[in-house]
Write a protein that holds these residues in place. Structure first.
Motif, PDB file in Angstrom:
ATOM      1  N   GLU A 290      -2.333  22.530  10.479  1.00  6.92           N
ATOM      2  CA  GLU A 290      -1.578  21.372  10.962  1.00  6.92           C
ATOM      3  C   GLU A 290      -2.575  20.442  11.643  1.00  6.92           C
ATOM      4  OE1 GLU A 290       1.578  20.181  10.754  1.00  6.92           O
ATOM      5  OE2 GLU A 290       1.767  21.800   9.295  1.00  6.92           O
ATOM      6  N   VAL A 291      -2.514  19.160  11.331  1.00  7.98           N
ATOM      7  CA  VAL A 291      -3.502  18.215  11.837  1.00  7.98           C
ATOM      8  C   VAL A 291      -2.840  17.235  12.795  1.00  7.98           C
ATOM      9  CG1 VAL A 291      -5.211  16.482  11.183  1.00  7.98           C
ATOM     10  CG2 VAL A 291      -4.766  18.403   9.661  1.00  7.98           C
TER      11      VAL A 291
ATOM     12  N   VAL B 262      -1.831   5.999  10.849  1.00  7.18           N
ATOM     13  CA  VAL B 262      -2.270   7.309  10.366  1.00  7.18           C
ATOM     14  C   VAL B 262      -1.183   8.345  10.633  1.00  7.18           C
ATOM     15  CG1 VAL B 262      -3.902   9.193  10.831  1.00  7.18           C
ATOM     16  CG2 VAL B 262      -4.754   6.879  10.458  1.00  7.18           C
ATOM     17  N   ASN B 263      -0.584   8.310  11.809  1.00  9.24           N
ATOM     18  CA  ASN B 263       0.487   9.259  12.129  1.00  9.24           C
ATOM     19  C   ASN B 263       1.722   9.029  11.253  1.00  9.24           C
ATOM     20  OD1 ASN B 263      -0.640  11.011  14.058  1.00  9.24           O
ATOM     21  ND2 ASN B 263      -0.441   9.433  15.632  1.00  9.24           N
TER      22      ASN B 263
ATOM     23  N   ILE C 179      -8.891   8.699   4.477  1.00 11.08           N
ATOM     24  CA  ILE C 179      -8.505   7.546   5.303  1.00 11.08           C
ATOM     25  C   ILE C 179      -9.228   6.287   4.834  1.00 11.08           C
ATOM     26  CG2 ILE C 179      -8.677   6.542   7.617  1.00 11.08           C
ATOM     27  CD1 ILE C 179      -7.958   9.304   8.727  1.00 11.08           C
ATOM     28  N   GLN C 180     -10.518   6.393   4.530  1.00 10.00           N
ATOM     29  CA  GLN C 180     -11.259   5.217   4.078  1.00 10.00           C
ATOM     30  C   GLN C 180     -10.752   4.726   2.728  1.00 10.00           C
ATOM     31  OE1 GLN C 180     -15.296   6.554   4.469  1.00 10.00           O
ATOM     32  NE2 GLN C 180     -15.306   6.193   6.678  1.00 10.00           N
ATOM     33  N   LEU C 181     -10.410   5.642   1.841  1.00 10.73           N
ATOM     34  CA  LEU C 181      -9.839   5.250   0.547  1.00 10.73           C
ATOM     35  C   LEU C 181      -8.493   4.547   0.738  1.00 10.73           C
ATOM     36  CD1 LEU C 181     -10.004   5.392  -2.576  1.00 10.73           C
ATOM     37  CD2 LEU C 181      -8.730   7.531  -2.412  1.00 10.73           C
ATOM     38  N   ALA C 182      -7.671   5.071   1.644  1.00  7.11           N
ATOM     39  CA  ALA C 182      -6.364   4.460   1.915  1.00  7.11           C
ATOM     40  C   ALA C 182      -6.525   3.052   2.484  1.00  7.11           C
ATOM     41  CB  ALA C 182      -5.565   5.336   2.875  1.00  7.11           C
TER      42      ALA C 182
END
Length: 136
Positions: free
Chosen positions: A98-99, A74-75, A27-30
């Motif tokens: 599954e997240v 994010v979703n 997430i931080q890279l994105a």
């Protein structure tokens, strides 16, 4: 009569720790690649079910008012995040759970308590001043 609360196994804890680190990295890279500045996103907690098929990831977003927007984004790229995390964890996990993502509002809740304690009206004397915390 005591209530039975199942304990988290060492395997669940290990998988949760691996997922917490890798999801945070992805997430931080994105966010960096998208050029987003001024927003800090961290993974505060990961809960994994006993059959290791479902993981609940709790995100803390600063500033708080950006939380809903970040959660929606994010979703929207959930499958891409899952793919990138699966690549990172391929040697540690046989199957990627599954997240599902949630906003962790504990920092905001603590901040509201702190502000209320410093203010004129004390929530210790009058607990109705603080809004009730939502159960998840």
């Amino acid at each position: 009569m005591p209530i039975f609360v199942p304990m988290e196994t060492n395997r669940q804890k290990k998988i949760a720790g691996v997922l917490q680190k890798d999801v945070a990295d992805v997430i931080q890279l994105a966010l960096r690649e998208a050029g987003v500045t001024g927003i800090l996103v961290s993974v505060t907690k990961v809960n994994v079910t006993s059959d290791l098929s479902i993981a609940k990831v709790y995100l803390s977003v600063f500033p708080h008012d950006q939380g809903k927007r970040i959660l929606e984004e994010v979703n929207a790229v959930k499958s891409r995040i899952k793919h990138l995390v699966a690549q990172k964890t391929k040697n540690q996990l046989r199957r990627m759970p599954e997240v599902s993502y949630y906003i962790d509002d504990s920092l905001e809740y603590i901040d509201n308590i702190d502000k209320a304690l410093k203010g004129k009206e004390n929530p210790v004397d009058n607990p109705d001043l603080l809004e009730r915390r939502k159960k998840k």
